[in-house]
Write an enzyme that holds these catalytic residues in place. Sequence first.
Site, PDB file in Angstrom:
ATOM      1  N   GLU A  78     -83.908 -92.415  -3.860  1.00 40.79           N
ATOM      2  CA  GLU A  78     -85.162 -91.659  -3.933  1.00 40.79           C
ATOM      3  C   GLU A  78     -86.320 -92.542  -4.388  1.00 40.79           C
ATOM      4  O   GLU A  78     -87.460 -92.356  -3.951  1.00 40.79           O
ATOM      5  CB  GLU A  78     -84.993 -90.468  -4.875  1.00 40.79           C
ATOM      6  CG  GLU A  78     -84.075 -89.382  -4.311  1.00 40.79           C
ATOM      7  CD  GLU A  78     -83.896 -88.218  -5.256  1.00 40.79           C
ATOM      8  OE1 GLU A  78     -84.401 -87.127  -4.945  1.00 40.79           O
ATOM      9  OE2 GLU A  78     -83.251 -88.406  -6.310  1.00 40.79           O
ATOM     10  N   GLU A  98     -75.596 -86.148  -4.134  1.00 39.56           N
ATOM     11  CA  GLU A  98     -75.765 -85.070  -5.101  1.00 39.56           C
ATOM     12  C   GLU A  98     -74.965 -83.808  -4.772  1.00 39.56           C
ATOM     13  O   GLU A  98     -74.429 -83.152  -5.674  1.00 39.56           O
ATOM     14  CB  GLU A  98     -77.263 -84.708  -5.222  1.00 39.56           C
ATOM     15  CG  GLU A  98     -78.107 -85.764  -5.906  1.00 39.56           C
ATOM     16  CD  GLU A  98     -78.620 -86.837  -4.971  1.00 39.56           C
ATOM     17  OE1 GLU A  98     -79.443 -87.662  -5.397  1.00 39.56           O
ATOM     18  OE2 GLU A  98     -78.188 -86.861  -3.790  1.00 39.56           O
TER      19      GLU A  98
END
Length: 224
Positions: A78, A98
């Site tokens: 990210e 995730e």
Amino acid sequence: MYVFVSEGELRVDVQVAYESHPVPRSCTLWPLQERSTMTQAEVSEFVSSLRRTFTDLEALPMPTIAVLEGYAGGGGAELALACDLRVADSTAVLVFPEARLGIMPGAGGTQRLARLVGLSAAKELIFTTRVVSASEALSLRLVNHCVEEGRAMGRALELARDIAQCAPLSLRASKAAINQGFEVDLATGLKVEEYLYAQLIPTKDRLEGLKAFAEKRKAVYTGE
């Protein structure tokens, strides 16, 4: 992983200014062992802080370049998405793991990934949590360049040197026009472009650029 901040108005060595922020070669930014001891409030604050940090990075007015070597997963991936450009070497892999951990990308990953690779590809990468090689990342347009092992830093510096040849005010205006225009309809985006272009007309750098072109020499920009 490294993040470079580049702008022509600052000159270090090869007339490029950069700040190098090294992150361990295996970059997640969120060690699992530490996360398991956090309270719910601490987790929420940590993710919010990370999201704000990446948003601030994305909002920097000058161009930024992420250098990817080895593993970039979760928050590390990210972080790379928040940069303007990404350069990976052949050892780089990216993954958004995730969903297998009972969470989801929470530092801007769902939004920035979709904007880079498209909705369908972003959903596949997040839903399956599969590892993406550097070569596939290039084909997905997740990275801008893929080079041989150990050469990502050199390629990023080449890009930074090219960027540093440009007028800093022009870079800032161009980045703002692209980023702001991407979020709106074409007509509004053109208005944004028109407004930002107008800000460059009275600058000394615009006159210097025209003069240097006419004199067939390299322009010397001052950011004014």
